[in-house]
Design a protein around this motif. Structure first.
Motif, mmCIF file in Angstrom:
data_model
loop_
_atom_site.group_PDB
_atom_site.id
_atom_site.type_symbol
_atom_site.label_atom_id
_atom_site.label_comp_id
_atom_site.label_asym_id
_atom_site.label_seq_id
_atom_site.Cartn_x
_atom_site.Cartn_y
_atom_site.Cartn_z
ATOM 1 N N ILE A 62 -57.831 -41.574 -1.900
ATOM 2 C CA ILE A 62 -58.458 -40.393 -2.474
ATOM 3 C C ILE A 62 -57.890 -39.113 -1.896
ATOM 4 C CG2 ILE A 62 -60.644 -39.153 -2.744
ATOM 5 C CD1 ILE A 62 -60.338 -41.615 -4.509
ATOM 6 N N PHE A 63 -57.671 -39.064 -0.578
ATOM 7 C CA PHE A 63 -57.171 -37.822 0.022
ATOM 8 C C PHE A 63 -55.802 -37.413 -0.529
ATOM 9 C CE2 PHE A 63 -54.551 -35.822 3.340
ATOM 10 C CZ PHE A 63 -55.224 -34.603 3.435
ATOM 11 N N PRO A 64 -54.800 -38.324 -0.552
ATOM 12 C CA PRO A 64 -53.512 -37.911 -1.149
ATOM 13 C C PRO A 64 -53.640 -37.521 -2.618
ATOM 14 C CG PRO A 64 -53.254 -39.929 0.112
ATOM 15 C CD PRO A 64 -54.716 -39.692 -0.013
ATOM 16 N N LEU A 65 -54.552 -38.196 -3.338
ATOM 17 C CA LEU A 65 -54.714 -37.904 -4.756
ATOM 18 C C LEU A 65 -55.170 -36.463 -4.970
ATOM 19 C CD1 LEU A 65 -54.611 -39.289 -7.586
ATOM 20 C CD2 LEU A 65 -57.054 -39.697 -7.321
ATOM 21 N N PHE A 66 -56.208 -36.078 -4.271
ATOM 22 C CA PHE A 66 -56.750 -34.733 -4.459
ATOM 23 C C PHE A 66 -55.872 -33.672 -3.804
ATOM 24 C CE2 PHE A 66 -60.587 -37.157 -5.441
ATOM 25 C CZ PHE A 66 -61.061 -36.448 -6.531
ATOM 26 N N TYR A 67 -55.232 -34.026 -2.692
ATOM 27 C CA TYR A 67 -54.364 -33.044 -2.037
ATOM 28 C C TYR A 67 -53.140 -32.753 -2.893
ATOM 29 C CZ TYR A 67 -51.666 -30.684 1.583
ATOM 30 O OH TYR A 67 -50.942 -29.765 2.290
ATOM 31 N N SER A 68 -52.551 -33.803 -3.494
ATOM 32 C CA SER A 68 -51.414 -33.578 -4.387
ATOM 33 C C SER A 68 -51.837 -32.814 -5.635
ATOM 34 C CB SER A 68 -50.767 -34.911 -4.771
ATOM 35 O OG SER A 68 -51.700 -35.742 -5.444
ATOM 36 N N LEU A 69 -53.075 -33.046 -6.097
ATOM 37 C CA LEU A 69 -53.579 -32.280 -7.236
ATOM 38 C C LEU A 69 -53.682 -30.808 -6.875
ATOM 39 C CD1 LEU A 69 -54.768 -32.171 -10.092
ATOM 40 C CD2 LEU A 69 -57.010 -32.651 -9.099
ATOM 41 N N TYR A 70 -54.141 -30.521 -5.676
ATOM 42 C CA TYR A 70 -54.197 -29.128 -5.214
ATOM 43 C C TYR A 70 -52.801 -28.532 -5.111
ATOM 44 C CZ TYR A 70 -54.147 -25.458 -1.663
ATOM 45 O OH TYR A 70 -53.907 -24.301 -0.969
ATOM 46 N N LEU A 71 -51.851 -29.292 -4.566
ATOM 47 C CA LEU A 71 -50.487 -28.780 -4.417
ATOM 48 C C LEU A 71 -49.830 -28.507 -5.762
ATOM 49 C CD1 LEU A 71 -49.049 -30.984 -1.520
ATOM 50 C CD2 LEU A 71 -49.851 -28.618 -1.403
ATOM 51 N N SER A 72 -50.251 -29.227 -6.815
ATOM 52 C CA SER A 72 -49.647 -29.010 -8.125
ATOM 53 C C SER A 72 -49.958 -27.624 -8.682
ATOM 54 C CB SER A 72 -50.126 -30.088 -9.105
ATOM 55 O OG SER A 72 -51.496 -29.917 -9.413
ATOM 56 N N PHE A 73 -50.966 -26.965 -8.147
ATOM 57 C CA PHE A 73 -51.310 -25.598 -8.579
ATOM 58 C C PHE A 73 -50.791 -24.555 -7.602
ATOM 59 C CE2 PHE A 73 -54.666 -28.316 -10.363
ATOM 60 C CZ PHE A 73 -54.554 -27.978 -11.697
ATOM 61 N N THR A 74 -49.875 -24.953 -6.723
ATOM 62 C CA THR A 74 -49.362 -24.030 -5.717
ATOM 63 C C THR A 74 -47.841 -24.024 -5.717
ATOM 64 O OG1 THR A 74 -49.279 -25.708 -3.960
ATOM 65 C CG2 THR A 74 -51.363 -24.515 -4.248
ATOM 66 N N GLU A 75 -47.288 -23.022 -5.060
ATOM 67 C CA GLU A 75 -45.857 -22.980 -4.773
ATOM 68 C C GLU A 75 -45.696 -23.371 -3.310
ATOM 69 O OE1 GLU A 75 -42.016 -19.927 -4.922
ATOM 70 O OE2 GLU A 75 -43.996 -19.270 -5.588
ATOM 71 N N PHE A 76 -45.103 -24.534 -3.101
ATOM 72 C CA PHE A 76 -45.046 -25.070 -1.746
ATOM 73 C C PHE A 76 -43.852 -25.992 -1.628
ATOM 74 C CE2 PHE A 76 -46.321 -28.503 1.280
ATOM 75 C CZ PHE A 76 -46.325 -27.719 2.429
ATOM 76 N N SER A 77 -43.247 -26.016 -0.451
ATOM 77 C CA SER A 77 -42.154 -26.929 -0.151
ATOM 78 C C SER A 77 -42.451 -27.600 1.172
ATOM 79 C CB SER A 77 -40.813 -26.189 -0.066
ATOM 80 O OG SER A 77 -39.779 -27.073 0.306
ATOM 81 N N VAL A 78 -42.310 -28.897 1.185
ATOM 82 C CA VAL A 78 -42.657 -29.659 2.379
ATOM 83 C C VAL A 78 -41.695 -29.382 3.531
ATOM 84 C CG1 VAL A 78 -41.281 -31.696 1.831
ATOM 85 C CG2 VAL A 78 -43.419 -31.955 3.116
ATOM 86 N N ILE A 79 -40.500 -28.872 3.254
ATOM 87 C CA ILE A 79 -39.557 -28.568 4.317
ATOM 88 C C ILE A 79 -39.795 -27.177 4.898
ATOM 89 C CG2 ILE A 79 -37.793 -30.109 3.393
ATOM 90 C CD1 ILE A 79 -36.383 -27.672 2.236
ATOM 91 N N LYS A 80 -40.796 -26.494 4.382
ATOM 92 C CA LYS A 80 -41.200 -25.188 4.932
ATOM 93 C C LYS A 80 -42.662 -25.258 5.348
ATOM 94 C CE LYS A 80 -37.985 -22.698 1.917
ATOM 95 N NZ LYS A 80 -37.864 -21.674 0.835
ATOM 96 N N PRO A 81 -42.972 -26.024 6.403
ATOM 97 C CA PRO A 81 -44.374 -26.195 6.785
ATOM 98 C C PRO A 81 -45.016 -24.922 7.303
ATOM 99 C CG PRO A 81 -42.912 -27.148 8.437
ATOM 100 C CD PRO A 81 -42.046 -26.743 7.283
#
Length: 308
Positions: A39-58
């Motif tokens: 559940i956590f990855p599911l909802f967190y990825s859903l949140y990230l889909s509405f953002t501008e974010f790159s995992v290599i820029k933490p």
């Protein structure tokens, strides 16, 4: 003060746990872990889909941009090209697997000498890793020393076409491997359905002098249809997610001739590291898979209702 036997039993019953409570105590930790793990990855990825974010820029926090990722993806002609390519791949592979798998099940329905060995040999492909199969077939398709061109009629293998190097043939090369690999899965489900058909149905049809073709359409196919549809459902879902086989054979090439949507998602997430955009693409794929699955489930429920 001593307690009577009845009072002692009541106290003991209050302190002891019922079987249901013991089952809950043993199962609850696993269920909680699985829920949190999924559940956590599911909802967190859903949140990230509405953002501008790159995992290599933490150090840069996700910036909320609303539906921009979805608008960008759905207005990109290349995305529709990859979806169209994936759709052709899914329809072709699943249809061929259903035909080949059902045909093999009909062939192996009646036991004969060596049928057990033949069934085991046919099932070997689904026991192997897709990456290993991809590398294995890459050698078979090799125009210099592979045997595929020889098997289809070219006396000298290197005189035949380069199946993985030509855009018009590369997708068909992957389809052939996928059908070879997963038709046994369809065969296994259909074979279990064929074994469950009562013999008296065929005996009654034989008494009425029904032709084999009539028996197939009125007895065999309706009885096996639910399991066949379940196999098609599973294979459709998996075909949408085909990744390892493509990477093992062509890597998405030549050019983008075999760039299925799952391969493109991988490139977006782990090559360009556009985490927000790739999360949005993953949810678009998820919605499409759920919609297609619902159509299958409705058809399955309709077939089951007609059979009952």
């Amino acid at each position: 003060m001593q307690l009577t036997r009845t009072q002692t039993a009541r106290v003991h019953s209050r302190r002891s746990l019922t079987d249901v409570q013991i089952q809950v105590l043993f199962i609850a930790p696993t269920i909680i872990l699985l829920v949190l793990w999924n559940i956590f990855p599911l909802f967190y990825s859903l949140y990230l889909s509405f953002t501008e974010f790159s995992v290599i820029k933490p150090d840069v926090p996700p910036a909320w941009i609303g539906l921009q990722n979805y608008n960008k993806l759905l207005s990109d002609p290349r995305i529709w090209q990859y979806f169209t390519l994936t759709g052709r791949y899914v329809v072709t592979t699943v249809a061929l697997q259903a035909i080949v798998g059902f045909g093999l099940a009909l062939f192996l329905r009646e036991r004969f000498k060596g049928s057990g060995l033949i069934t085991t040999l046919i099932l070997i492909p689904i026991m192997m890793s897709p990456v290993v199969i991809g590398l294995f077939w890459k050698l078979i398709y090799n125009p210099a020393f592979g045997i595929f061109n020889y098997l289809i009629g070219y006396s000298v293998p290197n005189s035949g076409p380069d199946w993985l190097g030509e855009g018009s043939r590369a997708l068909w090369a992957i389809i052939i491997v996928d059908v070879w690999m997963w038709s046994p899965f369809v065969m296994l489900l259909c074979l279990s359905g064929l074994k469950a058909i009562p013999d008296y149905l065929y005996e009654a049809a034989a008494i009425d002098r029904a032709s084999p073709w009539f028996q197939f359409w009125r007895i065999t196919l309706p009885q096996v249809a639910p399991l066949l549809l379940i196999a098609i459902l599973f294979r459709t879902i998996e075909a949408f997610k085909t990744f390892d086989l493509v990477m093992g054979l062509t890597g998405g090439g030549p050019g983008d001739a075999t760039e299925l949507i799952a391969v493109h998602l991988y490139r977006a997430a782990f090559t360009r590291f556009t985490t927000g955009e790739s999360s949005a693409l993953a949810y678009i794929i998820l919605v499409i898979v759920i919609a297609v699955s619902n159509l299958y489930v409705r058809s399955l429920n309709r077939i089951r209702g007609e059979n009952h």
